[in-house]
Design a protein around this motif. Structure first.
Motif, short mmCIF file in Angstrom:
data_model
loop_
_atom_site.label_atom_id
_atom_site.label_comp_id
_atom_site.label_asym_id
_atom_site.label_seq_id
_atom_site.Cartn_x
_atom_site.Cartn_y
_atom_site.Cartn_z
N UNK A 7 37.50 22.26 0.79
CA UNK A 7 36.00 22.48 1.17
C UNK A 7 35.30 21.12 0.70
N UNK A 8 35.70 20.24 -0.37
CA UNK A 8 35.02 19.12 -0.76
C UNK A 8 35.18 18.13 0.45
N UNK A 9 36.39 17.90 0.92
CA UNK A 9 36.62 17.20 2.10
C UNK A 9 35.64 17.55 3.16
N UNK A 10 35.61 18.80 3.56
CA UNK A 10 34.68 19.35 4.69
C UNK A 10 33.35 18.81 4.50
N UNK A 11 33.07 19.32 3.17
CA UNK A 11 31.49 19.03 2.71
C UNK A 11 31.19 17.41 3.02
N UNK A 12 32.01 16.49 2.52
CA UNK A 12 31.76 14.99 2.72
C UNK A 12 31.83 14.90 4.31
N UNK A 13 32.47 15.52 5.02
CA UNK A 13 32.60 15.24 6.48
C UNK A 13 31.54 15.71 7.25
N UNK A 14 30.99 16.72 6.58
CA UNK A 14 29.53 17.19 7.35
C UNK A 14 28.46 16.08 6.72
N UNK A 15 28.51 15.66 5.63
CA UNK A 15 27.54 14.84 5.14
C UNK A 15 27.61 13.40 5.97
N UNK A 16 28.64 12.96 6.60
CA UNK A 16 29.10 11.76 7.07
C UNK A 16 28.29 12.09 8.57
N UNK A 17 28.52 13.21 9.29
CA UNK A 17 27.96 13.75 10.32
C UNK A 17 26.53 13.85 10.44
N UNK A 18 25.85 14.28 9.26
CA UNK A 18 24.53 14.23 9.16
C UNK A 18 23.97 12.74 9.14
N UNK A 19 24.71 11.75 8.56
CA UNK A 19 24.20 10.48 8.26
C UNK A 19 24.45 9.48 9.59
N UNK A 20 25.48 10.22 10.25
CA UNK A 20 25.93 9.27 11.59
C UNK A 20 24.96 8.61 12.37
#
Length: 375
Positions: A7-20
């Protein structure tokens, strides 16, 4: 692998998608080949047009700017559509017969309909579009026309700078967001096409003006039609216009919802042509437009993933974290320092855009508009 770690990895991935779209996409653009634009003298005539609805407060400064433009460019045609204003806007404009041509609407029909009426009247080789509250630099149109010496260029967007006489958290957020957007537009231009124009200042060759329904965003539809017709749409960094940003959070919140709904509605209308663009342009459009529309979704999913990770250890701890985070957000937004209040206010505007996009996905759109009183 522990579920909480996943879940932490998925959360970090979502943050990267937001920042992209804000930070990663510009870096990618810098790696693409440069496509220069040839500038020179352009002998054609320009027509400037904009729509008005209850803009009497902005008109004195706007008219003064138009008079300066007309002094340096006597053959500049200026067309204005009054969308059934209930204030003194039409009366003020009607007193400027020697400066502009005023078209008065009988009933509210919206900006897109008004712009189409004016475009059908325009005599210039180049149509320049703007808003009633936007002030051009005195040499803006002269510089803009030099880009049309390049026959491949079909549309030119200017550069909008925000002016905040009474800065607020909302206006500072808008200015910061716009600076990131302008940077992306400049990088897109250097590598080919910019993905759509803002209504504050952009232009196209008159013969490229398309037909479209009154429900879409006219600035996005008209500017993207340049690309669809095989010409370049670029941004000119030295063609400057100025505008006051919205200072009141509630006004900006409603504006984001309206823009989000109309943007997705316009996207649905343009989808067949978007699919036929070159691969690089499809990549740009998805990166700067669509990824931003769903930024609130990525941000929300990141939060859920992190809460879920905490819940993997203790549901009580996760519930407590949510309560504390919610209470802290409310208190900091109302009483806390700007350093903390800005991210919270920015997040609400991001979710407002997402809400507008969801409305657009359900078929909702907005045709008419009202100027923000805080500008």
């Amino acid at each position: 692998m522990q579920p909480s770690f996943i879940l932490i990895i998925l959360g970090m991935t979502c943050l990267l998608l937001f920042a992209y779209p804000y930070f990663i996409y510009p870096v990618i653009l810098k790696t693409l080949p440069i496509l220069p634009v040839r500038r020179g003298a352009f002998a054609g005539r320009a027509s400037l047009q904009f729509c008005v609805h209850n803009e009497e407060a902005a008109l004195p400064q706007k008219l003064a700017s138009l008079k300066r433009l007309k002094t340096t460019m006597p053959d500049l045609e200026i067309l204005v559509f009054d969308d059934s204003s209930t204030d003194a806007s039409a009366q003020i404009l009607s007193q400027e017969d020697g400066l502009l041509t005023l078209v008065r609407g009988v009933d509210r029909c919206g900006k897109a309909a008004g712009m189409k009426r004016l475009a059908a009247m325009a005599q210039g080789d180049i149509i320049v579009f703007t808003d009633a509250n936007v002030i051009f630099a005195d040499d803006a149109i002269q510089k803009l026309l030099t880009y049309y010496a390049d026959g491949n260029v079909g549309g030119v967007c200017g550069t909008l700078l925000y002016q905040d006489e009474s800065p607020s958290i909302t206006s500072e957020i808008s200015t910061s967001y716009w600076s990131l957007d302008e940077r992306a537009r400049s990088l897109e231009t250097a590598t080919g096409n910019v993905m759509g124009a803002d209504g504050s200042i952009f232009s196209i060759r008159r013969h490229l003006y398309p037909d479209f329904p009154d429900t879409v965003l006219d600035d996005l539809t008209v500017s993207m039609s340049v690309i669809f017709q095989g010409r370049r749409l670029i941004k000119a960094d030295d063609v400057i216009a100025y505008e006051r940003s919205v200072a009141v959070h509630d006004e900006e919140f409603r504006r984001k919802i309206r823009i989000g709904a109309r943007a997705y509605h316009t996207h649905s209308y343009l989808r067949p042509q978007l699919r036929q663009m070159q691969r690089i342009d499809r990549f740009k459009y998805a990166s700067r437009k669509q990824m931003r529309w769903f930024g609130g979704l990525f941000l929300g999913l990141a939060g859920l993933c992190f809460v879920g990770a905490i819940a993997g250890y203790s549901w009580i701890l996760a519930a407590g974290a949510l309560v504390v985070a919610g209470a802290a957000a409310i208190v900091l937004q109302r009483l806390g320092p700007a350093l903390m209040a800005k991210p919270i206010a920015a997040a609400t505007l991001i979710f407002a855009t997402l809400y507008g996009v969801i409305l657009g996905m359900t078929g909702r759109t907005f045709v008419t508009w009202a100027p923000a009183k805080s500008r």
